[in-house]
Scaffold this motif. Structure first.
Motif, PDB file in Angstrom:
ATOM      1  N   ASP A 216     161.021  81.559  18.409  1.00 20.19           N
ATOM      2  CA  ASP A 216     160.886  81.858  19.841  1.00 20.19           C
ATOM      3  C   ASP A 216     161.888  81.043  20.654  1.00 20.19           C
ATOM      4  OD1 ASP A 216     158.825  83.589  19.291  1.00 20.19           O
ATOM      5  OD2 ASP A 216     157.260  82.086  19.624  1.00 20.19           O
ATOM      6  N   LYS A 217     161.951  79.745  20.369  1.00 20.16           N
ATOM      7  CA  LYS A 217     162.901  78.876  21.082  1.00 20.16           C
ATOM      8  C   LYS A 217     164.330  79.325  20.820  1.00 20.16           C
ATOM      9  CE  LYS A 217     159.922  74.763  20.611  1.00 20.16           C
ATOM     10  NZ  LYS A 217     158.964  75.267  19.604  1.00 20.16           N
ATOM     11  N   LEU A 218     164.605  79.700  19.555  1.00 23.74           N
ATOM     12  CA  LEU A 218     165.949  80.152  19.190  1.00 23.74           C
ATOM     13  C   LEU A 218     166.333  81.381  19.999  1.00 23.74           C
ATOM     14  CD1 LEU A 218     168.280  79.722  17.060  1.00 23.74           C
ATOM     15  CD2 LEU A 218     167.154  81.516  15.725  1.00 23.74           C
ATOM     16  N   PHE A 219     165.422  82.340  20.094  1.00 24.50           N
ATOM     17  CA  PHE A 219     165.720  83.569  20.826  1.00 24.50           C
ATOM     18  C   PHE A 219     165.989  83.285  22.301  1.00 24.50           C
ATOM     19  CE2 PHE A 219     164.255  87.006  23.584  1.00 24.50           C
ATOM     20  CZ  PHE A 219     165.100  88.018  23.170  1.00 24.50           C
ATOM     21  N   TYR A 220     165.139  82.500  22.934  1.00 25.06           N
ATOM     22  CA  TYR A 220     165.284  82.273  24.368  1.00 25.06           C
ATOM     23  C   TYR A 220     166.582  81.541  24.706  1.00 25.06           C
ATOM     24  CZ  TYR A 220     160.418  83.731  24.638  1.00 25.06           C
ATOM     25  OH  TYR A 220     159.253  84.451  24.545  1.00 25.06           O
ATOM     26  N   ILE A 221     166.907  80.529  23.921  1.00 20.05           N
ATOM     27  CA  ILE A 221     168.116  79.752  24.218  1.00 20.05           C
ATOM     28  C   ILE A 221     169.376  80.585  23.948  1.00 20.05           C
ATOM     29  CG2 ILE A 221     169.505  77.763  23.492  1.00 20.05           C
ATOM     30  CD1 ILE A 221     166.922  76.205  23.164  1.00 20.05           C
ATOM     31  N   LEU A 222     169.414  81.282  22.819  1.00 20.85           N
ATOM     32  CA  LEU A 222     170.613  82.051  22.492  1.00 20.85           C
ATOM     33  C   LEU A 222     170.778  83.265  23.403  1.00 20.85           C
ATOM     34  CD1 LEU A 222     170.695  81.951  18.590  1.00 20.85           C
ATOM     35  CD2 LEU A 222     171.939  80.543  20.220  1.00 20.85           C
ATOM     36  N   ILE A 257     169.982  74.054  18.659  1.00 20.02           N
ATOM     37  CA  ILE A 257     168.817  74.897  18.383  1.00 20.02           C
ATOM     38  C   ILE A 257     168.954  75.584  17.027  1.00 20.02           C
ATOM     39  CG2 ILE A 257     169.714  76.978  19.530  1.00 20.02           C
ATOM     40  CD1 ILE A 257     166.050  75.710  19.427  1.00 20.02           C
ATOM     41  N   TRP A 258     170.172  75.918  16.625  1.00 28.84           N
ATOM     42  CA  TRP A 258     170.353  76.519  15.303  1.00 28.84           C
ATOM     43  C   TRP A 258     170.042  75.511  14.208  1.00 28.84           C
ATOM     44  CZ3 TRP A 258     170.392  81.273  13.652  1.00 28.84           C
ATOM     45  CH2 TRP A 258     170.773  81.528  12.330  1.00 28.84           C
ATOM     46  N   ARG A 259     170.500  74.266  14.395  1.00 27.92           N
ATOM     47  CA  ARG A 259     170.199  73.207  13.413  1.00 27.92           C
ATOM     48  C   ARG A 259     168.693  72.968  13.348  1.00 27.92           C
ATOM     49  NH1 ARG A 259     169.273  70.850   9.644  1.00 27.92           N
ATOM     50  NH2 ARG A 259     169.889  68.762   8.973  1.00 27.92           N
ATOM     51  N   TYR A 260     168.044  72.946  14.479  1.00 28.02           N
ATOM     52  CA  TYR A 260     166.592  72.743  14.548  1.00 28.02           C
ATOM     53  C   TYR A 260     165.862  73.877  13.824  1.00 28.02           C
ATOM     54  CZ  TYR A 260     161.961  72.443  16.783  1.00 28.02           C
ATOM     55  OH  TYR A 260     160.617  72.368  17.036  1.00 28.02           O
ATOM     56  N   MET A 262     167.091  75.850  11.446  1.00 25.91           N
ATOM     57  CA  MET A 262     167.375  75.792  10.019  1.00 25.91           C
ATOM     58  C   MET A 262     166.503  74.770   9.304  1.00 25.91           C
ATOM     59  SD  MET A 262     171.491  76.242   9.540  1.00 25.91           S
ATOM     60  CE  MET A 262     171.369  75.781   7.810  1.00 25.91           C
ATOM     61  N   ILE A 263     166.223  73.640   9.966  1.00 30.02           N
ATOM     62  CA  ILE A 263     165.358  72.621   9.356  1.00 30.02           C
ATOM     63  C   ILE A 263     164.000  73.221   9.017  1.00 30.02           C
ATOM     64  CG2 ILE A 263     164.062  70.501   9.850  1.00 30.02           C
ATOM     65  CD1 ILE A 263     166.511  69.545  11.457  1.00 30.02           C
ATOM     66  N   HIS A 264     163.472  74.023   9.938  1.00 33.31           N
ATOM     67  CA  HIS A 264     162.164  74.643   9.712  1.00 33.31           C
ATOM     68  C   HIS A 264     162.255  75.825   8.748  1.00 33.31           C
ATOM     69  CE1 HIS A 264     159.868  72.311  12.703  1.00 33.31           C
ATOM     70  NE2 HIS A 264     161.028  72.244  13.342  1.00 33.31           N
ATOM     71  N   LEU A 265     163.406  76.516   8.740  1.00 29.49           N
ATOM     72  CA  LEU A 265     163.580  77.627   7.819  1.00 29.49           C
ATOM     73  C   LEU A 265     163.568  77.141   6.379  1.00 29.49           C
ATOM     74  CD1 LEU A 265     164.252  80.661   7.386  1.00 29.49           C
ATOM     75  CD2 LEU A 265     166.669  80.026   7.485  1.00 29.49           C
ATOM     76  N   TYR A 266     164.153  75.971   6.138  1.00 27.16           N
ATOM     77  CA  TYR A 266     164.235  75.439   4.782  1.00 27.16           C
ATOM     78  C   TYR A 266     163.179  74.374   4.500  1.00 27.16           C
ATOM     79  CZ  TYR A 266     168.587  77.988   4.305  1.00 27.16           C
ATOM     80  OH  TYR A 266     169.513  78.999   4.230  1.00 27.16           O
ATOM     81  N   ALA A 267     162.181  74.283   5.359  1.00 23.81           N
ATOM     82  CA  ALA A 267     161.078  73.350   5.124  1.00 23.81           C
ATOM     83  C   ALA A 267     160.281  73.795   3.899  1.00 23.81           C
ATOM     84  CB  ALA A 267     160.174  73.293   6.349  1.00 23.81           C
ATOM     85  N   PRO A 268     159.677  72.853   3.170  1.00 21.10           N
ATOM     86  CA  PRO A 268     158.930  73.206   1.945  1.00 21.10           C
ATOM     87  C   PRO A 268     157.858  74.271   2.181  1.00 21.10           C
ATOM     88  CG  PRO A 268     159.229  70.834   2.066  1.00 21.10           C
ATOM     89  CD  PRO A 268     159.741  71.396   3.364  1.00 21.10           C
ATOM     90  N   THR A 269     157.153  74.191   3.302  1.00 20.48           N
ATOM     91  CA  THR A 269     156.083  75.158   3.575  1.00 20.48           C
ATOM     92  C   THR A 269     156.644  76.575   3.742  1.00 20.48           C
ATOM     93  OG1 THR A 269     156.245  74.570   5.923  1.00 20.48           O
ATOM     94  CG2 THR A 269     154.519  73.493   4.628  1.00 20.48           C
ATOM     95  N   THR A 270     157.845  76.682   4.313  1.00 21.29           N
ATOM     96  CA  THR A 270     158.460  77.998   4.484  1.00 21.29           C
ATOM     97  C   THR A 270     159.018  78.507   3.161  1.00 21.29           C
ATOM     98  OG1 THR A 270     159.083  77.362   6.737  1.00 21.29           O
ATOM     99  CG2 THR A 270     160.127  79.313   5.825  1.00 21.29           C
ATOM    100  N   ARG A 271     159.625  77.610   2.389  1.00 15.34           N
ATOM    101  CA  ARG A 271     160.221  78.024   1.107  1.00 15.34           C
ATOM    102  C   ARG A 271     159.167  78.587   0.152  1.00 15.34           C
ATOM    103  NH1 ARG A 271     163.271  73.098   1.119  1.00 15.34           N
ATOM    104  NH2 ARG A 271     162.020  72.367  -0.635  1.00 15.34           N
ATOM    105  N   LYS A 272     157.931  78.062   0.235  1.00 19.60           N
ATOM    106  CA  LYS A 272     156.861  78.559  -0.643  1.00 19.60           C
ATOM    107  C   LYS A 272     156.576  80.033  -0.397  1.00 19.60           C
ATOM    108  CE  LYS A 272     154.452  74.141  -1.217  1.00 19.60           C
ATOM    109  NZ  LYS A 272     153.214  73.371  -0.911  1.00 19.60           N
TER     110      LYS A 272
END
Length: 414
Positions: A216-222, A257-260, A262-272
């Protein structure tokens, strides 16, 4: 037109990849032109055909197709809605027309007419797809990316029309020409291409039940930053101090915001959530996000006026940047998306050729990056055209293999 309605989804995807192969063949011819004497080949004409067909015949073709597939929730055995079939076919005809007319005459009455026709087709697509998204009650988190991508698709054409106006009136306005060209490129690359792909990414996340609040944050800022960041391309217009600071803030904000995200995209909980995805595809899908981070990093660096003047004044750097987006980010993602949802069978042979394609893409980027870096020290890269020819050839061979593997698997299935 009945035969058009009988083209399957897999058929449309094969047409798209075949179009990319034609783009690669033109790339090989351009590299050969720097090495061999080919009197019947006009380099400028080939360059125009290469770029226009890459945008319309490959990227726009595939994005149109995938937007329709997601909007109507189509499976691989389904056919497209008749109106979207006709739109896609019209885009294909205009794209092929541009390919051959630019090869024959460069910018001329026929090629400009076909380019205009292609833009009008994109308008029709935007209108009907906007309506389809609303009628099909597409998930709002996906729909918002698609809506904005359609806005940018239409907006980018204004740069094309201004370029045509300058040519028709025979105005030798270099700054106006560059401003219009960069306007078109910016809203194609950073608008239409990026937001459409992010809608597809959101679709993947939804399917895997890996919903990220950070999206959501990514969409609004970009969505706010995209239009102002066009001025990064034309810093030579010397904007006011306030306007310049605004551009700097948006550039840094976009990177952050892209770096932020990506951190959540590659977080362990997301990777599962992606545990069931093929390991090869997981590796390949990691390339576009990191390439995008590098792209945003380069954009942020370009807020430095001296560096911006160098970047936009040295052709290999511009070509390298455009290919970074078109090949490393867009093309790898689109082919991977086709494999992910089974439109192409991800056989061991297909993996080999896709890997060869990716090696060619990365080699192409490496050579162009080295050319740009060495130019800072007024040095050149020996045999650069040979390396670029090798890279283009690897890309072409990889695409031939991808297409052949898809046909072989389909023949076995039938």
């Amino acid at each position: 037109m009945k035969f058009v309605e009988q083209i399957s989804i897999k058929g449309w995807i094969r047409i798209g990849v075949l179009n990319l192969l034609l783009v690669a063949v033109l790339g090989i011819l351009m590299r050969l032109k720097f090495i061999l004497t080919i009197p019947f080949l006009d380099l400028k004409h080939v360059q125009h055909a290469h770029s226009h067909f890459a945008f319309a015949g490959w990227v726009t073709h595939m994005l149109m197709l995938f937007l329709v597939l997601v909007t109507f929730r189509l499976q691989k055995k389904d056919n497209l809605p008749p109106h979207q079939n006709r739109i896609l076919f019209s885009n294909l005809l205009c794209s092929l027309g541009m390919l051959f007319s630019f090869l024959y005459q460069g910018y001329g009455s026929l090629s400009i007419s076909l380019s205009t026709g292609n833009i009008l087709v994109s308008y029709v697509f935007a209108i009907f797809t906007w309506r389809d998204i609303r009628q099909q009650n597409l998930d709002p988190k996906i729909a918002r990316w698609f809506y904005l991508s359609l806005v940018f698709l239409v907006l980018s054409s204004f740069g094309t029309f201004y370029l045509a106006y300058l040519k028709v009136t025979q105005q030798s306005n270099l700054k106006g020409h560059l401003s219009a060209l960069y306007f078109y490129l910016h809203f194609q690359y950073n608008g239409w291409f990026f937001f459409a792909i992010m809608g597809l990414v959101q679709h993947i996340l939804n399917k895997q039940q890996a919903l990220l609040r950070e999206t959501d944050k990514l969409f609004y800022i970009l969505s706010i930053a995209t239009a102002p960041l066009y001025f990064l391309s034309i810093l030579w217009t010397k904007p006011s101090t306030l306007a310049y600071l605004t551009i700097v803030i948006f550039a840094i904000g976009q990177l952050a915001i892209w770096r932020y995200w990506m951190i959540h995209l590659y977080a362990p909980t997301t990777r599962k959530k992606f545990a069931c995805m093929d390991n090869y595809l997981k590796l390949i899908f990691s390339l576009p996000p990191f390439a995008l981070f590098f792209k945003f990093f380069l954009q942020t660096l370009s807020v430095i006026p001296a560096l911006s003047a160098y970047v936009y004044g040295f052709r290999p750097v511009i070509i390298g940047y455009l290919h970074l987006v078109l090949l490393v980010i867009v093309s790898i993602f689109l082919i991977s998306y086709a494999y992910l949802y089974g439109y192409f069978e991800l056989s061991p042979r297909a993996k080999q050729f896709f890997t060869l394609f990716i090696i060619g893409v990365l080699l192409n980027e490496l050579v162009l990056a080295l050319q740009g870096f060495l130019a800072l020290f007024t040095a050149g890269l020996p045999q650069a055209h040979i390396y670029l020819l090798i890279a283009s050839t690897l890309i072409g061979i990889g695409l031939v293999g991808i297409i052949k593997a898809s046909y072989n698997r389909l023949e076995k299935a039938t």
